[in-house]
Structure formats: structure tokens, C-alpha cells
Design an enzyme around this catalytic site. Structure first.
Site, PDB file in Angstrom:
ATOM      1  N   ARG A 102     -50.563 -23.528 -32.488  1.00  0.00           N
ATOM      2  CA  ARG A 102     -51.586 -24.280 -32.754  1.00  0.00           C
ATOM      3  C   ARG A 102     -51.997 -23.974 -30.732  1.00  0.00           C
ATOM      4  O   ARG A 102     -51.849 -25.203 -30.927  1.00  0.00           O
ATOM      5  CB  ARG A 102     -51.709 -25.243 -33.427  1.00  0.00           C
ATOM      6  CG  ARG A 102     -53.451 -25.663 -33.303  1.00  0.00           C
ATOM      7  CD  ARG A 102     -53.273 -27.085 -33.764  1.00  0.00           C
ATOM      8  NE  ARG A 102     -53.529 -26.166 -35.892  1.00  0.00           N
ATOM      9  CZ  ARG A 102     -54.463 -26.684 -36.743  1.00  0.00           C
ATOM     10  NH1 ARG A 102     -54.666 -27.662 -36.801  1.00  0.00           N
ATOM     11  NH2 ARG A 102     -54.236 -25.923 -37.977  1.00  0.00           N
ATOM     12  N   HIS A 129     -57.508 -17.715 -38.009  1.00  0.00           N
ATOM     13  CA  HIS A 129     -56.456 -18.535 -38.565  1.00  0.00           C
ATOM     14  C   HIS A 129     -56.044 -17.826 -39.624  1.00  0.00           C
ATOM     15  O   HIS A 129     -55.967 -18.579 -40.670  1.00  0.00           O
ATOM     16  CB  HIS A 129     -57.276 -19.724 -39.076  1.00  0.00           C
ATOM     17  CG  HIS A 129     -57.138 -21.403 -39.411  1.00  0.00           C
ATOM     18  ND1 HIS A 129     -54.877 -21.325 -39.665  1.00  0.00           N
ATOM     19  CD2 HIS A 129     -57.172 -21.804 -40.175  1.00  0.00           C
ATOM     20  CE1 HIS A 129     -54.356 -22.315 -39.393  1.00  0.00           C
ATOM     21  NE2 HIS A 129     -55.671 -23.251 -40.105  1.00  0.00           N
ATOM     22  N   GLN A 132     -54.104 -19.479 -42.536  1.00  0.00           N
ATOM     23  CA  GLN A 132     -55.342 -20.137 -43.571  1.00  0.00           C
ATOM     24  C   GLN A 132     -55.607 -18.832 -44.990  1.00  0.00           C
ATOM     25  O   GLN A 132     -55.619 -19.114 -46.089  1.00  0.00           O
ATOM     26  CB  GLN A 132     -56.613 -20.944 -42.174  1.00  0.00           C
ATOM     27  CG  GLN A 132     -56.908 -21.345 -43.809  1.00  0.00           C
ATOM     28  CD  GLN A 132     -56.885 -22.471 -44.457  1.00  0.00           C
ATOM     29  OE1 GLN A 132     -56.041 -23.929 -43.891  1.00  0.00           O
ATOM     30  NE2 GLN A 132     -56.850 -22.593 -45.772  1.00  0.00           N
ATOM     31  N   ASP A 224     -66.750 -23.784 -44.159  1.00  0.00           N
ATOM     32  CA  ASP A 224     -65.595 -24.386 -43.356  1.00  0.00           C
ATOM     33  C   ASP A 224     -66.546 -25.642 -42.582  1.00  0.00           C
ATOM     34  O   ASP A 224     -67.742 -25.333 -42.048  1.00  0.00           O
ATOM     35  CB  ASP A 224     -65.091 -23.724 -42.190  1.00  0.00           C
ATOM     36  CG  ASP A 224     -64.104 -24.092 -41.247  1.00  0.00           C
ATOM     37  OD1 ASP A 224     -63.861 -25.719 -41.067  1.00  0.00           O
ATOM     38  OD2 ASP A 224     -63.939 -23.460 -40.550  1.00  0.00           O
ATOM     39  N   CYS A 264     -61.041 -24.969 -45.708  1.00  0.00           N
ATOM     40  CA  CYS A 264     -59.639 -24.745 -45.630  1.00  0.00           C
ATOM     41  C   CYS A 264     -59.376 -26.441 -45.396  1.00  0.00           C
ATOM     42  O   CYS A 264     -58.305 -26.492 -44.998  1.00  0.00           O
ATOM     43  CB  CYS A 264     -59.379 -23.785 -44.458  1.00  0.00           C
ATOM     44  SG  CYS A 264     -61.108 -24.880 -42.863  1.00  0.00           S
ATOM     45  N   ARG A 292     -50.887 -23.242 -48.315  1.00  0.00           N
ATOM     46  CA  ARG A 292     -50.082 -22.856 -47.177  1.00  0.00           C
ATOM     47  C   ARG A 292     -49.219 -22.802 -47.219  1.00  0.00           C
ATOM     48  O   ARG A 292     -48.316 -21.777 -46.455  1.00  0.00           O
ATOM     49  CB  ARG A 292     -50.501 -23.646 -46.119  1.00  0.00           C
ATOM     50  CG  ARG A 292     -52.579 -24.250 -46.588  1.00  0.00           C
ATOM     51  CD  ARG A 292     -52.449 -23.083 -45.224  1.00  0.00           C
ATOM     52  NE  ARG A 292     -52.172 -23.167 -43.093  1.00  0.00           N
ATOM     53  CZ  ARG A 292     -52.759 -23.992 -42.828  1.00  0.00           C
ATOM     54  NH1 ARG A 292     -54.069 -24.623 -42.744  1.00  0.00           N
ATOM     55  NH2 ARG A 292     -52.112 -23.366 -41.792  1.00  0.00           N
TER      56      ARG A 292
HETATM   57  N1   CP Z   1     -56.467 -25.810 -42.317  1.00  0.00           N
HETATM   58  C1   CP Z   1     -55.658 -26.518 -41.695  1.00  0.00           C
HETATM   59  O1   CP Z   1     -55.448 -25.401 -40.597  1.00  0.00           O
HETATM   60  O2   CP Z   1     -55.660 -28.328 -41.421  1.00  0.00           O
HETATM   61  P1   CP Z   1     -55.235 -28.776 -40.518  1.00  0.00           P
HETATM   62  O3   CP Z   1     -55.674 -28.780 -39.101  1.00  0.00           O
HETATM   63  O4   CP Z   1     -54.995 -30.087 -40.934  1.00  0.00           O
HETATM   64  O5   CP Z   1     -53.184 -27.899 -39.989  1.00  0.00           O
HETATM   65  N1  NVA Z   2     -62.919 -24.546 -37.597  1.00  0.00           N
HETATM   66  C1  NVA Z   2     -61.557 -25.098 -38.071  1.00  0.00           C
HETATM   67  C2  NVA Z   2     -60.545 -25.197 -38.858  1.00  0.00           C
HETATM   68  C3  NVA Z   2     -59.924 -26.379 -38.808  1.00  0.00           C
HETATM   69  C4  NVA Z   2     -58.169 -25.873 -39.748  1.00  0.00           C
HETATM   70  C5  NVA Z   2     -61.532 -25.567 -36.316  1.00  0.00           C
HETATM   71  O1  NVA Z   2     -60.616 -25.060 -35.682  1.00  0.00           O
HETATM   72  O2  NVA Z   2     -61.249 -26.653 -35.961  1.00  0.00           O
END
Ligand code: CP
Ligand code: NVA
Length: 308
Positions: A102, A129, A132, A224, A264, A292
Site C-alpha cells: 500500500r 485500488h 477493493q 467514497d 469501500c 475483501r
Molecule cells: N477499504 C480499504 O481499503 O480499507 P482500509 O484502508 O482500512 O484498508
Molecule cells: N480513496 C480512499 C480509499 C481508502 C480505502 C483513499 O485513498 O484514502
């Protein structure tokens, strides 16, 4: 070598293949099958940002598949700071069988994949993502039974999650409509990829600034956060601009009567989604969160070709 960096890289066949695998693996697990497809395998999980769902679901997925997840916090590896991303990729490949990362900048996950000798999975970047997205399309399939001719409406920021939904919908032949404020839409280069994928399946993709246009007749209404991780200094400004794109009861009335509402998570209740909608009868937010786990088991098994 199979990496999993964006849904667009997959093409329609691999997208369906992983989704089918997710359905199969979930069904088997629910029926009590605990075949250890990833026995003795280790997943290295590199995090530059916080996480609940990604961290826990990947960890549990590895455990349930007979392997192990190794959590590496933002302070540990310090990708590109303590040492180069290329060297991190080369070193970690000597210890683990698969890497999930990540990251802030998408090119970091691309760089990891370039230099790693094991598969790399994108656990969220500023561009996309895909884990997701895979969980979301599994959730849509469970609730709607099919994709073709169904409309997915996305309201809010043209961000990483919106990008994965565009790619996935286009690959699966779903109609995709996105409504964003001016200046917050998907990048033209991203849209061009969506058009290319949609041309392969007959999906339609539309972008508008009018939330009513997007949501009218939708089978799926998705939103989101208005401010993604890494954009925190813009949060105040965005709170002024985005309220017309909030998913509330009035907005939902424009969708189909049996529409599902998706997010999400984490949600900023009262901003992009109201409590009434998030906790209401159309909401499938927590099915998405659960999926997930099942979708990522399929992604792990697919990148490692572990069914053979
Ligand atoms: N939706 C998602 O990726 O959640 P987290 O940021 O908690 O992993
Ligand atoms: N768009 C959000 C998604 C979090 C899971 C971010 O990148 O923070």
C-alpha cells in the site's frame, strides 16, 4: 510472473477468472473446506499508509489458506527513503513468496513489481485500488446476479477507488456513470483506458458533473471519501465543494427501487454518505468489507497459480 497492479492490466478474461475463483473459494470456505492452497507460503505486507480492512483481511486470508502474513509498518521499510524501492523489491523477494504493498505513489508499486522476483499485489496506490474493486464486483454479483446491462453510478471524487470501478465495470460489461465536481474527475488518460476496455465488452461509460444524471436508474450507487489519504491538507476546501455529491435518501430515490449502496470504507458519515443510507436497507457496506477476504484469497491463489 503474475502481478496484480490494476484491473486494467487483467483484461476481461482474467477479470472473470479471478472473480469465478473468488466465488468458488468463498463457497467452499463457507461449506467448511479449508484446503491449504498456500501452505508454507509467506505474504510480505508493506504499508506506507494506515489500514483496517486491507491489513486484517490479507493477514486472515493467508492464515485461512495455510500460510502466513508478515505486516511491515510505514516505519519499518520506509520505501525509497531508507533504501531504494528496487533494492527493497530484490531483498524482500528472497524471503517471501508474494508481496502486497500500500503506497502513496503508484510508480512505487510498479517499481516493486519491476524488480521483485515474486508477484506483487497493489493494496492501494494514489492511482488505483484493485483489491477493493475485485471485492466490490464479487459483492455486486452476489446481490444482482449479473453485470451486463446493469448501471453502476459513482458520486464524488474521481480517485483510486473510482478508477478501479471504471476499469472493472468496463471489463465486465457494466454501464458506468461517474459524477464529480469540476476539476475532480478522472484523469483523461485514465478515461482513455476505460474507453479501450469498454470497447472490448460493449460497456458504456459516462462522466458528468450532475449527480442526478449519474444516479438515475442505477442498480448500484457507490461513493467514497472526498479526501483520500495523502490529500489531508485539502480536506477543508473539499468539504465546501462536494456536498451536492453526498449519497442521501433524496439521491437514492433516483436510483432503481432495489439499488444497492456501496462504499469501500472508511466512511465519513454525514459527509459523502448519511447514517440513514449507510445503515439503511439498501446498504451492502459490510458485505463489501467481508468480501475483501474472499476476493483477496482468489487474488493470492491466482498470482501464485496455487490451484495447480
Ligand atoms: N477499504 C480499504 O481499503 O480499507 P482500509 O484502508 O482500512 O484498508
Ligand atoms: N480513496 C480512499 C480509499 C481508502 C480505502 C483513499 O485513498 O484514502
Amino acid at each position: 510472473m503474475r502481478h496484480f497492479l490494476t484491473l486494467a492490466d487483467l483484461g476481461p478474461e482474467a477479470m472473470r477468472e479471478i472473480l469465478d475463483l473468488a466465488v468458488k473459494i468463498k463457497r467452499a470456505w463457507m461449506a467448511g473446506d479449508s484446503t491449504p492452497y498456500l501452505k508454507n507460503k509467506v505474504l510480505g505486507m508493506i504499508f506506507q499508509k494506515p489500514s483496517l480492512r486491507t491489513r486484517v483481511s490479507f493477514d486472515v486470508a493467508m492464515l485461512q489458506l495455510g500460510g502466513n502474513g508478515l505486516y511491515l509498518s510505514p516505519n519499518e521499510i520506509q520505501l525509497g527513503q531508507r533504501e531504494s524501492t528496487a533494492d527493497v523489491a530484490r531483498v524482500i523477494s528472497r524471503y517471501v513468496n508474494v508481496v502486497m504493498a500500500r503506497v502513496f505513489a503508484h510508480h512505487d508499486v510498479v517499481e516493486l513489481a519491476k524488480y521483485a522476483s515474486v508477484p506483487v499485489i497493489n493494496g492501494l496506490s494514489d492511482f488505483s485500488h484493485p483489491c477493493q474493486g475485485m471485492a466490490d464486483f464479487l459483492t455486486i454479483l452476489e446481490h444482482k446476479g449479473n453485470f451486463e446491462g446493469r448501471k453502476l453510478a459513482y458520486l464524488g471524487d474521481g480517485n483510486n477507488v473510482a478508477t478501479s470501478l471504471l476499469f472493472g465495470a468496463a471489463l465486465l460489461g457494466m454501464d458506468f456513470a461517474i459524477a464529480t465536481p469540476r476539476g475532480y474527475g478522472l484523469h483523461p488518460a485514465t478515461w482513455a483506458i476505460g474507453e479501450r476496455l469498454a470497447a472490448m465488452t460493449g460497456a458504456t461509460i459516462t462522466a458528468t458533473h450532475d449527480p442526478s444524471d449519474a444516479v438515475t436508474g442505477a442498480d448500484v450507487v457507490y461513493t467514497d471519501t472526498w479526501t483520500s489519504m495523502g490529500q489531508e491538507e485539502e480536506a477543508q476546501k473539499r468539504r465546501q465543494i462536494f456536498p451536492p455529491y453526498r449519497v442521501d435518501d433524496a439521491c437514492l430515490r433516483l436510483a432503481k427501487d432495489d439499488a444497492i449502496v456501496m462504499h469501500c470504507l472508511p466512511a465519513h458519515r454525514g459527509e459523502e454518505i448519511t447514517d440513514a443510507v449507510a445503515d439503511g436497507p439498501h446498504s451492502v457496506l459490510f458485505d463489501q468489507a467481508e468480501n475483501r477476504l474472499h476476493a483477496q484469497k482468489a487474488i493470492l491463489v491466482w498470482v501464485l497459480d496455487a490451484l495447480r
